[in-house]
Design an enzyme around this catalytic site. Structure first.
Site, PDB file in Angstrom:
ATOM      1  N   MET A 259      57.536  56.914  37.053  1.00 45.10           N
ATOM      2  CA  MET A 259      58.952  56.842  37.303  1.00 45.10           C
ATOM      3  C   MET A 259      59.112  56.135  38.539  1.00 45.10           C
ATOM      4  O   MET A 259      58.276  55.950  39.339  1.00 45.10           O
ATOM      5  CB  MET A 259      59.775  58.387  37.142  1.00 45.10           C
ATOM      6  CG  MET A 259      59.750  58.846  35.753  1.00 45.10           C
ATOM      7  SD  MET A 259      60.395  60.253  35.761  1.00 45.10           S
ATOM      8  CE  MET A 259      62.085  60.002  36.138  1.00 45.10           C
ATOM      9  N   HIS A 260      60.368  55.872  38.822  1.00 41.36           N
ATOM     10  CA  HIS A 260      60.995  55.381  40.395  1.00 41.36           C
ATOM     11  C   HIS A 260      60.401  53.981  40.797  1.00 41.36           C
ATOM     12  O   HIS A 260      60.923  53.718  41.742  1.00 41.36           O
ATOM     13  CB  HIS A 260      60.571  56.631  41.299  1.00 41.36           C
ATOM     14  CG  HIS A 260      60.849  57.889  40.806  1.00 41.36           C
ATOM     15  ND1 HIS A 260      62.104  58.362  40.146  1.00 41.36           N
ATOM     16  CD2 HIS A 260      60.005  58.928  40.977  1.00 41.36           C
ATOM     17  CE1 HIS A 260      61.938  59.541  40.007  1.00 41.36           C
ATOM     18  NE2 HIS A 260      60.674  60.067  40.212  1.00 41.36           N
TER      19      HIS A 260
ATOM     20  N   ASP B 244      57.972  59.186  32.335  1.00 42.00           N
ATOM     21  CA  ASP B 244      56.583  59.781  31.857  1.00 42.00           C
ATOM     22  C   ASP B 244      56.952  61.173  31.672  1.00 42.00           C
ATOM     23  O   ASP B 244      56.493  61.922  30.709  1.00 42.00           O
ATOM     24  CB  ASP B 244      55.364  59.499  32.727  1.00 42.00           C
ATOM     25  CG  ASP B 244      55.782  59.708  34.288  1.00 42.00           C
ATOM     26  OD1 ASP B 244      56.759  60.208  34.568  1.00 42.00           O
ATOM     27  OD2 ASP B 244      54.764  59.456  34.938  1.00 42.00           O
TER      28      ASP B 244
END
Length: 494
Positions: free
Chosen positions: A79-80, A238
């Site tokens: 992520m991110h 995830d």
């Protein structure tokens, strides 16, 4: 029988699984790529490495199987991470990853100038250095020429989907971690987009994780050896995908993921925010919501200790040196903040420490303290959930670290709850394959699919005496970070 591909785009490797519609994992392939640290505290990767290794993994995992049986595919991703493309769809710069700590100034600006109350009202979360918005601001502040060329902003898994389908799309669970989404109302926040200094058309279309966003482009299908009518689901972050793969869906379920990072994940039918924003409030891949505490160094703390310090790959051998009677009695403590920390302290300057070392401290004591330090850090987020009145009676556990019986035992007793070990533990990739099944119509909902496919193999029960001992040790652990906080700030996380 219909077959489905689940792609787990991780921090160090992509793992591709081939699963049947009855939940059996038929094959797995892992392909590694380079993780770069161009400066202390920075972490970057080349998105084209992800794409090339994903293709290689897909081609390899289907070898020996009838590819005409493959009906769907979904990607779960780290992520991110910030992926930026120019007007010709070329990657502008290496992706800045979730565990990158360069954005402390931008994070401070968001939390202290824009204000935490404003951020929480418009995005349901406060700023963390790992989130995407601080990375965008960092590019604007430090790479103006590159920032000016941005036409598309993507998350890591969405880059793979874009290459597969040509569709510029994301899902709510992954978008929740960008600090650009109005999580409660599941739409891009105009207020947060204005702060970012970007336009809404730079952001992808929004979908539920189980929505079919398109089909694989013919030229890519031919290259991969797949039919060109294979459905591609929107996929998920995830952690949300791992939760689907552990049946942490619906209301009041919990999962602990002990991977490179560590997460405690609590599913909910309702939207919730804790008053200190210590836990992330995100949309879930099942169409509902979840609370999540994320620590940056979990399995990676153990890996650092075993590989970089002890110089061994034999984790079980080192853990075998820890005597049973030492559990709950260790005088050494470890803060696992090797790359700063997110939940619940949100401190990019925090660093790892060993506390309580004496002349009789053994290597086994230090190994034990690393495992316990991660468990105590999980409990920090666990206690925030309890403060909201959430009564967590048990949890599933997944991730590479969960394969350690000793670590499972420590975590079960530090938290004081049973841990359920799954029959099939393939992490986010398995959850992604379930999302692909729902997108293909094999199951009516994510909850139905997870309930049918996810089975429990065994349970790690806590021991009341050990729980009591660890309660005392946790109380001592909680005093260390506050005592060190100002020093960490003075040292600047170096």
């Amino acid at each position: 029988m219909s077959l489905y591909l689940g792609v787990d785009l991780g921090t160090s490797a992509v793992k591709v699984i081939l699963a049947s519609s009855d939940g059996a994992v038929l094959n797995t392939v892992t392909k590694e790529y380079e993780l770069k640290f161009p400066h202390p505290g920075w972490a970057e990767e080349n998105p084209d490495d992800w794409w090339n290794m994903s293709k290689e993994g897909i081609k390899e995992v289907i070898q020996g199987f009838d590819s005409s049986d493959i009906r769907g595919l979904a990607v779960a991703g780290q992520m991110h991470g910030l992926v930026t493309l120019d007007e010709n769809d070329n990657v502008i710069r290496p992706a800045i990853l979730w565990n990158d700590g360069r954005c402390d100034k931008e994070t401070d600006y968001l939390n202290n100038v824009i204000g935490k109350e404003f951020l929480s009202r418009h995005s349901a979360n406060i700023a963390f250095a790992g989130f995407t918005l601080p990375k965008i601001l960092w590019m604007r502040n430090n790479e103006m020429e590159a920032f000016g060329r941005i036409r598309k902003i993507m998350l890591p898994k969405d880059y793979i989907n874009y290459k597969l389908t040509g569709e510029f799309a994301t899902d709510y669970s992954d978008a929740s971690g960008m600090l650009l989404l109005d999580v409660k109302n599941k739409k891009w926040s105009d207020e947060m987009i204005e702060i970012a200094g970007i336009s809404k058309n730079m952001l992808a279309s929004l979908h539920e994780s189980y929505d079919a966003i398109g089909k694989i482009r013919k030229e890519i299908a031919d290259e991969l050896g797949l039919r060109d009518d294979v459905i591609v689901a929107a996929g998920a972050g995830d952690n949300a995908a791992a939760a689907v793969g552990t049946a942490t869906v619906g209301n009041g379920r919990c999962n602990i993921s002990l991977g490179t990072s560590g997460t405690i994940f609590i599913s909910s039918k309702d939207f919730n925010i804790d008053k200190y924003n210590a836990l992330h409030s995100f949309a879930h891949a099942d169409g509902n919501y979840h609370l999540m505490g994320c620590m940056l160094s979990a399995g990676s703390a153990s890996r650092w200790w075993m590989l970089d310090i002890l110089g061994t790959h034999d984790y079980p051998a080192e853990e075998s040196l820890i005597a049973e009677e030492k559990l709950g009695q260790n005088r050494v403590f470890f803060l696992p903040y090797l790359m700063g920390e997110r939940s619940p302290i949100n401190d990019t300057d925090a660093r790892g420490t060993f506390t309580g070392i004496s002349m009789d401290t053994s290597k086994a004591d230090l190994t034990q303290s690393v495992l316990e330090g991660v468990a105590f850090a999980f409990r920090d987020s666990f206690e925030v959930a309890r403060s909201l009145g959430i009564d967590i009676q048990k949890s599933t556990v997944c991730g590479g670290g969960s394969r350690s019986p000793l670590w499972r035992k420590i975590i079960a007793n530090v938290l004081g709850i049973p841990l359920e070990i799954l029959e099939t533990e393939q992490g986010p990739g398995y959850g992604a394959s379930i999302l692909a099944m729902v997108a293909d119509g094999k199951y009516k909902s994510v909850e139905q699919a997870s309930a049918h496919l996810v089975k429990i193999r065994k349970v790690e029960y806590p021991d009341s005496k050990l729980v009591k001992a660890y309660d005392q040790k946790y109380a001592e652990f909680r005093e260390i970070y506050p005592a060190m906080k100002d020093l960490f700030k003075k040292l600047g996380g170096k």
